[in-house]
Design a protein around this motif. Structure first.
Motif, mmCIF file in Angstrom:
data_model
loop_
_atom_site.group_PDB
_atom_site.id
_atom_site.type_symbol
_atom_site.label_atom_id
_atom_site.label_comp_id
_atom_site.label_asym_id
_atom_site.label_seq_id
_atom_site.Cartn_x
_atom_site.Cartn_y
_atom_site.Cartn_z
ATOM 1 N N ILE A 15 10.463 10.559 2.093
ATOM 2 C CA ILE A 15 10.432 11.433 2.036
ATOM 3 C C ILE A 15 9.207 12.321 3.530
ATOM 4 C CG2 ILE A 15 8.520 13.222 0.853
ATOM 5 C CD1 ILE A 15 10.185 12.213 -1.019
ATOM 6 N N SER A 16 8.287 10.980 4.165
ATOM 7 C CA SER A 16 7.116 11.006 4.876
ATOM 8 C C SER A 16 7.554 11.545 6.391
ATOM 9 C CB SER A 16 6.654 10.005 4.683
ATOM 10 O OG SER A 16 7.383 8.758 5.216
ATOM 11 N N ALA A 17 9.370 11.418 6.848
ATOM 12 C CA ALA A 17 10.055 11.324 7.493
ATOM 13 C C ALA A 17 10.696 12.667 7.564
ATOM 14 C CB ALA A 17 10.899 9.603 7.500
ATOM 15 N N ILE A 18 10.313 13.681 6.826
ATOM 16 C CA ILE A 18 11.946 14.116 6.857
ATOM 17 C C ILE A 18 10.654 16.132 6.585
ATOM 18 C CG2 ILE A 18 14.003 13.359 5.988
ATOM 19 C CD1 ILE A 18 13.810 14.236 3.560
ATOM 20 N N GLN A 19 9.918 16.152 6.729
ATOM 21 C CA GLN A 19 9.406 17.351 5.638
ATOM 22 C C GLN A 19 9.233 18.153 7.172
ATOM 23 O OE1 GLN A 19 6.828 17.555 3.243
ATOM 24 N NE2 GLN A 19 8.031 16.041 2.711
ATOM 25 N N GLY A 20 8.807 17.622 8.320
ATOM 26 C CA GLY A 20 8.993 18.895 9.171
ATOM 27 C C GLY A 20 10.890 20.186 9.660
ATOM 28 N N MET A 32 0.736 -1.375 -0.094
ATOM 29 C CA MET A 32 -0.278 0.229 0.035
ATOM 30 C C MET A 32 0.955 0.968 0.087
ATOM 31 S SD MET A 32 -3.355 -1.155 2.880
ATOM 32 C CE MET A 32 -4.447 0.375 2.153
ATOM 33 N N GLN A 33 1.889 1.037 0.463
ATOM 34 C CA GLN A 33 2.911 2.334 0.045
ATOM 35 C C GLN A 33 5.094 1.853 -0.749
ATOM 36 O OE1 GLN A 33 2.976 3.532 4.984
ATOM 37 N NE2 GLN A 33 0.671 4.044 4.601
ATOM 38 N N SER A 34 4.659 2.974 -0.974
ATOM 39 C CA SER A 34 6.205 2.909 -1.388
ATOM 40 C C SER A 34 6.458 3.901 -1.122
ATOM 41 C CB SER A 34 6.132 2.584 -2.979
ATOM 42 O OG SER A 34 7.352 2.180 -3.563
ATOM 43 N N ASP A 35 7.217 4.015 -0.290
ATOM 44 C CA ASP A 35 8.170 5.395 0.339
ATOM 45 C C ASP A 35 9.489 5.413 -0.808
ATOM 46 O OD1 ASP A 35 8.410 7.656 1.818
ATOM 47 O OD2 ASP A 35 7.981 7.164 3.545
ATOM 48 N N VAL A 36 9.655 7.038 -0.707
ATOM 49 C CA VAL A 36 11.487 6.988 -1.853
ATOM 50 C C VAL A 36 12.036 7.649 -1.082
ATOM 51 C CG1 VAL A 36 11.769 8.149 -3.129
ATOM 52 C CG2 VAL A 36 9.324 7.934 -3.241
ATOM 53 N N LEU A 65 2.877 10.112 0.933
ATOM 54 C CA LEU A 65 2.579 8.895 0.462
ATOM 55 C C LEU A 65 2.173 8.522 -0.498
ATOM 56 C CD1 LEU A 65 2.276 7.192 4.021
ATOM 57 C CD2 LEU A 65 4.578 6.719 3.311
ATOM 58 N N ASP A 66 1.535 9.517 -1.577
ATOM 59 C CA ASP A 66 1.392 9.832 -2.517
ATOM 60 C C ASP A 66 2.067 9.726 -3.394
ATOM 61 O OD1 ASP A 66 1.159 12.018 -1.584
ATOM 62 O OD2 ASP A 66 -0.693 12.591 -3.079
ATOM 63 N N VAL A 67 3.930 9.772 -3.805
ATOM 64 C CA VAL A 67 4.508 10.679 -4.133
ATOM 65 C C VAL A 67 4.625 10.363 -5.150
ATOM 66 C CG1 VAL A 67 7.058 11.855 -4.682
ATOM 67 C CG2 VAL A 67 5.567 12.598 -2.495
ATOM 68 N N ARG A 68 3.996 8.631 -5.240
ATOM 69 C CA ARG A 68 4.430 7.580 -6.403
ATOM 70 C C ARG A 68 3.938 6.147 -5.685
ATOM 71 N NH1 ARG A 68 11.113 5.652 -5.550
ATOM 72 N NH2 ARG A 68 10.589 3.666 -3.966
ATOM 73 N N PRO A 69 2.800 5.679 -6.609
ATOM 74 C CA PRO A 69 2.028 4.716 -6.554
ATOM 75 C C PRO A 69 2.228 3.517 -5.781
ATOM 76 C CG PRO A 69 2.653 5.530 -9.201
ATOM 77 C CD PRO A 69 3.714 6.142 -7.917
#
Length: 316
Positions: free
Chosen positions: A203-208, A119-123, A286-290
Motif C-alpha cells: 500500500i505504501s508504495a502505490i499511493q501515487g 515496527m511495520q506490517s505493510d499490506v 504504514l498504519d493500516v494494520r498494527p
C-alpha cells in the motif's frame, strides 16, 4: 473518570515512562552502526532514516547507516550476525530476510540473527491497470478462462511479492505466470504499458499511482477488509489463508545478551509510540494494520512465515 481509576492511570503512565528511561540508561552504546538490508530510497531505507534521529536523540549517540542491498540483503545479515554482540551493530530488514532464507539464497537464519522488534506490517495488494481489469472479479475470470496466460510481475525470485504470487496460484487453483524484474520501477512500468497483467505491491508504495488512477488495488492479503480501503476484497473472504505482508523490523547478533536485547526493544517501542513516528506511519500509509511486535512475538511470526514459505517453494 473516578479518582481511583485516574490515580491508577497516572501511576501506570509514570511506571511506563520510568521503565523506558531505565531501559535507555541500561543501553548506552558509544556509537551504533545500522546495516540496512536494502538499497537507498526504498521502504526499508526510508524506515531506517526516519528512525535514525529518533534513536540518536534517545541514546545520545551517533547512528551511522550503511546500505548493503547485495544478494537480497544477505551481506547485511552476515555483517550483523558476525558483529560484536554488544548492541553497537543493528540491522533494519524486511521480510526478504526470510523469503530469501526459504529460497536458499540467504545462509543467515534466526539462529544467528535475533529479532529485536517489528515496527511495520505493510499490506500486500494485487495491483492491476484499470484499463485492462476494472475489478478482481474481472481479473479472476480472465485468469480462469486463460490458464497460463496472465502474467504477474515482481522484483526477484525470492521476494515477498513472488511468495504472494505462488500463494494465490496455489490457494485459488490458478495458473498465473511470474516475471522477475531487477527493481520495482521496472515492474510498474511494464504494468502501466500493459506488458503484464498485475503485480503484488505494498500500500505504501502505490499511493501515487492510485491517486492518479493509473493503477488500482483489487485484492488485499488480509483477514478482513481494511478500514481505510473497505471496497477492496480480501484473500480471507475468498477462503484463501494468505494474509502475510512485507514486515520491517530491527535485528541483532543472536549472541547479544538478553538484557541488552530487552533494553534495545524498549527504546524502539518508545520510538514506535512517539508522535513523530506515528505521524510518519500515517503519512506513508504504514498504519493500516498494527505494526508493533516485541522480540518474542516477532520471532514467532517470522518462524511461522518461514515454514509457510518453505512449504510453498517446495510445492513449486
Amino acid at each position: 473518570m473516578d479518582f481511583t481509576y485516574r490515580t491508577f492511570a497516572i501511576a501506570a503512565a509514570v511506571t511506563l515512562a520510568a521503565g523506558s528511561v531505565a531501559a535507555q540508561d541500561a543501553y548506552a552504546p558509544s556509537k551504533i552502526t545500522a546495516f540496512v538490508a536494502a538499497g537507498a530510497g526504498g521502504g526499508t531505507d526510508n524506515f531506517a532514516r526516519t528512525v535514525q534521529p529518533m534513536l540518536e536523540e534517545r541514546l545520545g549517540t551517533n547512528v551511522t547507516i550503511v546500505n548493503l542491498p547485495a544478494a537480497s540483503g544477505a551481506i547485511a545479515h552476515q555483517r550483523t550476525a558476525t558483529a560484536a554482540p554488544d548492541g553497537q551493530s543493528i540491522e533494519f530488514a524486511s521480510s526478504t530476510l526470510i523469503t530469501s532464507r526459504a529460497a536458499g539464497q540467504n545462509p543467515i537464519g534466526l539462529d544467528m540473527l535475533t529479532p529485536v522488534a517489528r515496527m511495520q506490517s505493510d499490506v500486500l495488494m494485487l495491483v492491476v491497470n484499470p484499463e485492462k481489469y476494472e475489478s478482481f472479479e474481472a481479473f479472476l475470470a480472465a485468469a480462469e478462462a486463460n490458464p497460463g496466460t496472465l502474467i504477474i510481475g515482481g522484483t526477484h525470485a525470492a521476494s515477498v511479492d513472488r511468495m504472494a504470487f505462488l500463494g494465490l496460484n496455489e490457494a485459488a487453483g490458478l495458473d498465473l505466470s511470474f516475471i522477475p524484474y531487477d527493481n520495482e520501477g521496472a515492474a510498474s512500468a511494464n504494468l502501466l504499458s500493459g506488458n503484464i497483467d498485475g503485480m503484488f505491491n505494498e500500500i505504501s508504495a502505490i499511493q501515487g499511482y492510485m491517486e492518479s488512477g493509473e493503477m488500482i488495488p483489487v485484492l488485499a492479503l488480509a483477514d478482513a477488509r481494511l478500514e481505510a480501503y473497505p471496497d477492496i476484497p480480501t484473500t480471507m473472504e475468498n477462503g484463501w489463508d494468505l494474509t502475510f505482508g512485507n514486515e520491517r523490523g530491527i535485528f541483532i547478533n543472536a549472541k547479544t545478551p538478553p538484557e541488552t536485547i530487552g533494553a534495545i526493544e524498549a527504546v524502539f517501542e518508545d520510538i514506535f509510540n512517539s508522535e513523530p513516528y506515528q505521524a510518519y506511519a500515517a503519512r506513508t500509509f504504514l498504519d493500516v494494520r498494527p505494526g508493533w511486535l516485541g522480540s518474542e512475538e516477532y520471532r514467532a511470526e517470522l518462524e511461522k512465515n518461514l515454514a509457510f514459505f518453505e512449504d510453498l517453494l517446495a510445492d513449486n
